[in-house]
Design an enzyme around this catalytic site. Sequence first.
Site, PDB file in Angstrom:
ATOM      1  CG  HIS A 217      -1.864  -1.126   1.270  1.00 51.02           C
ATOM      2  ND1 HIS A 217      -1.557  -2.306   1.914  1.00 51.02           N
ATOM      3  CD2 HIS A 217      -3.082  -1.298   0.725  1.00 51.02           C
ATOM      4  CE1 HIS A 217      -2.564  -3.140   1.782  1.00 51.02           C
ATOM      5  NE2 HIS A 217      -3.499  -2.562   1.069  1.00 51.02           N
ATOM      6  N   GLY A 404      -6.434  10.826   4.570  1.00 46.19           N
ATOM      7  CA  GLY A 404      -7.240  12.007   4.269  1.00 46.19           C
ATOM      8  C   GLY A 404      -8.245  11.754   3.172  1.00 46.19           C
ATOM      9  CB  ILE A 405      -7.931  10.067  -0.134  1.00 52.60           C
ATOM     10  CG1 ILE A 405      -6.870  11.000  -0.701  1.00 52.60           C
ATOM     11  CG2 ILE A 405      -8.871   9.607  -1.243  1.00 52.60           C
ATOM     12  CD1 ILE A 405      -5.927  10.336  -1.682  1.00 52.60           C
ATOM     13  CG  ASP A 558      -3.117   7.411  14.772  1.00 53.97           C
ATOM     14  OD1 ASP A 558      -2.538   6.568  14.066  1.00 53.97           O
ATOM     15  OD2 ASP A 558      -4.362   7.507  14.851  1.00 53.97           O
TER      16      ASP A 558
END
Length: 580
Positions: A217, A404-405, A558
């Site tokens: 990822h 965020g996306i 985090d």
Amino acid sequence: MTYLFNNPAQFADELVEGFAAAHRNTIQRVNGGVIRRYKAKPGQVVVVIGGGSGHYPAFGGFVGQGLAHGAALGNVFAAPSAQQICQISQAVDVGGGILFCYANYAGDVLNFEQAQVQLRAQGIDVRSVVVTDDIASAVVVEQHKRRGIAGTLPVFKAAAVAADAGKPLDEVVRIATEAKDRVRSLGVAFSGCTLPGANKPLFEVADGKMEVGMGIHGEPGLYRVDAPSADGLAEMLVEKLLAETPLSLGSLSGVRVGVILNGLGAVKYEELFVIYRKIDQLLTQHGLIIVEPVVDELITSFDMAGVSLTLFWLNDELEQTWIAPADTPAFHRGNITPAFQSDENNAAAVQPSHNKQPLKIGSADSRAVGKVVLAALEAARDAIELQLEVLGRLDAIAGDGDHGIGMQRGLTAAVEAARAALDAQAGAGTVLTAAGDAWSDRAGGTSGALWGVILRNLGNTLRDEAKPDAATVAFGVAAALDAVSNLGKAQLGDKTLVDVLHPFAQALAAGAAQNLTVAAAWTMAAHIADEAAQATRNLMPRIGRARPHAEKSIGTPDPGAVSMALIIHAADKIIRKHCL
């Protein structure tokens, strides 16, 4: 970088649409992903796989005869939602039970487990085998914590061959588990990958260097070394994988092994063959017998320059599953008899129902609170959009950079669902549960699953009859905390959003005990949430995708904790404005 895209938020949907159109003779798109064009035989086990987009040919490219019956496809680098997984499962189910097979990432585990619970409640027998082949992501005595990478393919294949042979679910699970226990992988990267719409990669590797143990990822490697020659890389990969030979094998002489050399996106096939030349020599020198090796791109990470090597330690039974024919959009082996084609066995597409039950009409007081809920969700969406790049950078330090996306996708869907519920005159509780369902379905991943649980629990507590007081809101947040902890297994101090939600819930309860208004109690608790989010910079992650890179995250907060504090703060402004 990714050159061709329209709206980055629609990238995953559009790639699945194009993929299904290009392979419409063998697969079909349904809501949630893709399935085989023709259904399995009545009464047999079916295999459902899945994961985030951005890894083609994993996971949709492995749907077809000899491999999976269906694949749930999430957003870019985000696990599919439980709703997607259920929809794929219902589309392929033929009454013999379902095996879920997926890689060991927090979001995948959360959502597949939720789907399993929901399907079992419908009377469907569902089991799971989670692939843990990445030797870099945990020590051997903690193999259950390891990630899944290219070793997923032989496990998927073993399960599917057993299922299509008509074996009962218990046997399919046993064979898939045996395959999982006998597969080992290790990957390296020479560059990071760039998400659609991003202007720089998730991590960068200096010229002449190489990351060892990166994630698919876009997570950076566990350590960095000088980049070796092709032969030097082959020697390193083989040496580290042979050090983890299953103990039951004893001597390597005469042992049969399946081999996968996987390109991660930007390494060309010609380079792969140069590396494989040496791998073949080294394994043969150790006395191993290589069976049907695969040199290909099988699980990629957009434009990441890197490779992974997988060894699949065979026994007689698993060798037959490894060499069995398969015909999918991305993986072909041998000759396979075409599926019997008729109108009766054509897989029926599962689409969202247009016959949903009307939403419960709320009281006037509850509908008024529902309007505040919608305004708070809109404010939260706007706050997240302003901090989109910041959240992505925080996530990329030890994760995949998509936090965020994912939050933006989830909140956008939540706002739309909340607005529709209000238009139907729903009360605050129903507005929240509708928003939570839409958030988890659209965002997927860990954050989607957790925020769906948070909003649903809060909505179930607020209900649709009365205007809530501070004690009711505090009780709802406490219920959300319990549900999040039970689902995600995170505890205080694990460096997750729980490190904000826990003190926030305690502060709300304290405010309620002082007979404060909702607004006053929320404001007091919001300050504590901000402090708690920043305090996570001193914690080391003990769970989730960031765990293998724990040391790298020390000194930065985090991202899930930060986004939770942002949402709490945005809601605070709205709640105070409406004087709740």
